[in-house]
Design a protein around this motif. Structure first.
Motif, PDB file in Angstrom:
ATOM      1  N   LYS A  94       1.051  -1.166  -0.075  1.00 47.87           N
ATOM      2  CA  LYS A  94      -0.293   0.111  -0.034  1.00 47.87           C
ATOM      3  C   LYS A  94       1.199   1.603  -0.163  1.00 47.87           C
ATOM      4  O   LYS A  94       0.661   2.389  -0.498  1.00 47.87           O
ATOM      5  N   PHE A  95       2.069   0.989   1.099  1.00 48.26           N
ATOM      6  CA  PHE A  95       2.898   2.620   0.730  1.00 48.26           C
ATOM      7  C   PHE A  95       3.295   3.058  -0.421  1.00 48.26           C
ATOM      8  O   PHE A  95       3.666   3.842  -1.171  1.00 48.26           O
ATOM      9  N   ILE A  96       3.910   1.836  -0.907  1.00 46.86           N
ATOM     10  CA  ILE A  96       4.436   2.243  -1.976  1.00 46.86           C
ATOM     11  C   ILE A  96       3.378   2.107  -3.497  1.00 46.86           C
ATOM     12  O   ILE A  96       3.547   2.494  -4.120  1.00 46.86           O
ATOM     13  N   HIS A  97       2.080   2.072  -3.453  1.00 48.51           N
ATOM     14  CA  HIS A  97       1.453   2.667  -4.442  1.00 48.51           C
ATOM     15  C   HIS A  97       1.239   4.177  -4.232  1.00 48.51           C
ATOM     16  O   HIS A  97       0.890   4.505  -4.620  1.00 48.51           O
ATOM     17  N   VAL A  98       1.517   4.550  -2.746  1.00 45.75           N
ATOM     18  CA  VAL A  98       1.452   5.827  -2.691  1.00 45.75           C
ATOM     19  C   VAL A  98       2.443   6.746  -3.083  1.00 45.75           C
ATOM     20  O   VAL A  98       2.440   7.576  -3.401  1.00 45.75           O
ATOM     21  N   ILE A  99       3.094   5.957  -2.733  1.00 45.08           N
ATOM     22  CA  ILE A  99       4.890   6.539  -3.474  1.00 45.08           C
ATOM     23  C   ILE A  99       4.967   6.551  -4.596  1.00 45.08           C
ATOM     24  O   ILE A  99       4.958   8.006  -5.811  1.00 45.08           O
ATOM     25  N   ALA A 100       4.184   5.327  -6.034  1.00 46.27           N
ATOM     26  CA  ALA A 100       4.015   5.651  -7.479  1.00 46.27           C
ATOM     27  C   ALA A 100       2.973   5.953  -7.692  1.00 46.27           C
ATOM     28  O   ALA A 100       3.067   6.748  -8.707  1.00 46.27           O
ATOM     29  N   GLN A 101       2.095   6.737  -6.763  1.00 49.15           N
ATOM     30  CA  GLN A 101       0.469   7.458  -7.115  1.00 49.15           C
ATOM     31  C   GLN A 101       1.767   9.289  -7.063  1.00 49.15           C
ATOM     32  O   GLN A 101       1.693   9.753  -7.529  1.00 49.15           O
ATOM     33  N   LEU A 102       2.293   9.476  -5.613  1.00 48.95           N
ATOM     34  CA  LEU A 102       3.220  10.860  -6.283  1.00 48.95           C
ATOM     35  C   LEU A 102       4.146  10.731  -7.510  1.00 48.95           C
ATOM     36  O   LEU A 102       4.078  12.663  -7.910  1.00 48.95           O
ATOM     37  N   GLU A 103       4.366  10.108  -8.286  1.00 49.75           N
ATOM     38  CA  GLU A 103       5.180   9.707  -8.722  1.00 49.75           C
ATOM     39  C   GLU A 103       4.671  10.073 -10.353  1.00 49.75           C
ATOM     40  O   GLU A 103       5.152  10.843 -11.027  1.00 49.75           O
ATOM     41  N   LEU A 105       2.560  12.116 -10.228  1.00 46.04           N
ATOM     42  CA  LEU A 105       1.565  13.219  -9.242  1.00 46.04           C
ATOM     43  C   LEU A 105       2.308  14.614 -10.424  1.00 46.04           C
ATOM     44  O   LEU A 105       2.610  15.024 -10.890  1.00 46.04           O
ATOM     45  N   GLN A 106       4.259  13.636  -9.977  1.00 44.42           N
ATOM     46  CA  GLN A 106       5.042  14.757 -10.850  1.00 44.42           C
ATOM     47  C   GLN A 106       4.902  14.542 -12.157  1.00 44.42           C
ATOM     48  O   GLN A 106       5.769  15.383 -12.693  1.00 44.42           O
ATOM     49  N   ALA A 107       5.092  14.019 -12.708  1.00 45.30           N
ATOM     50  CA  ALA A 107       5.067  13.428 -13.671  1.00 45.30           C
ATOM     51  C   ALA A 107       4.025  14.081 -14.810  1.00 45.30           C
ATOM     52  O   ALA A 107       4.695  14.611 -15.426  1.00 45.30           O
ATOM     53  N   GLU A 108       2.749  14.451 -13.871  1.00 42.99           N
ATOM     54  CA  GLU A 108       1.958  15.560 -14.474  1.00 42.99           C
ATOM     55  C   GLU A 108       2.047  16.856 -14.299  1.00 42.99           C
ATOM     56  O   GLU A 108       2.603  17.887 -15.323  1.00 42.99           O
TER      57      GLU A 108
END
Length: 111
Positions: A94-103, A105-108
């Protein structure tokens, strides 16, 4: 000057989760370790051998922090020679999934 009553109070972040995010994200190797584990590189010797600049001492400190927060689990096998592997816990997924979502967002933001 007119004294206005404060409408909002400063909300403090949850101490444990804020400390966890700060510690894990502050460690520049944590994201790399997650990437290694996703690619089935789960033994410390393999991790050090596959990442330029990563030392055993730094890796051990990084792994220890991730274990303390319940993101990773250490598996020790009773063999000769001893074998240790690491895996991501359900909470860690779950934590790694949140980190992936942040990445994502950064790409956007960068486009």
């Amino acid at each position: 000057m007119i004294n206005k009553e404060k409408l909002f109070s400063r909300k403090s972040p949850p101490a444990q989760s804020a400390r966890m995010v700060e510690t894990i994200i502050g460690c520049k190797w944590s994201i790399t370790v997650y990437h290694l584990l996703q690619n089935d590189i789960n033994r410390p010797g393999e991790m050090v051998a596959n990442v330029e600049g990563l030392t055993t001492k730094v890796l051990n400190a990084c792994l220890k922090k991730n274990i303390e927060f319940g993101i990773l689990q250490r598996l020790a096998f009773n063999e000769v020679p001893p074998r240790v592997e690491y895996k991501v816990t359900p909470f860690g997924e779950k934590f790694i999934h949140v980190i992936a979502q942040l990445e994502t967002l950064q790409a956007e933001i960068n486009t």
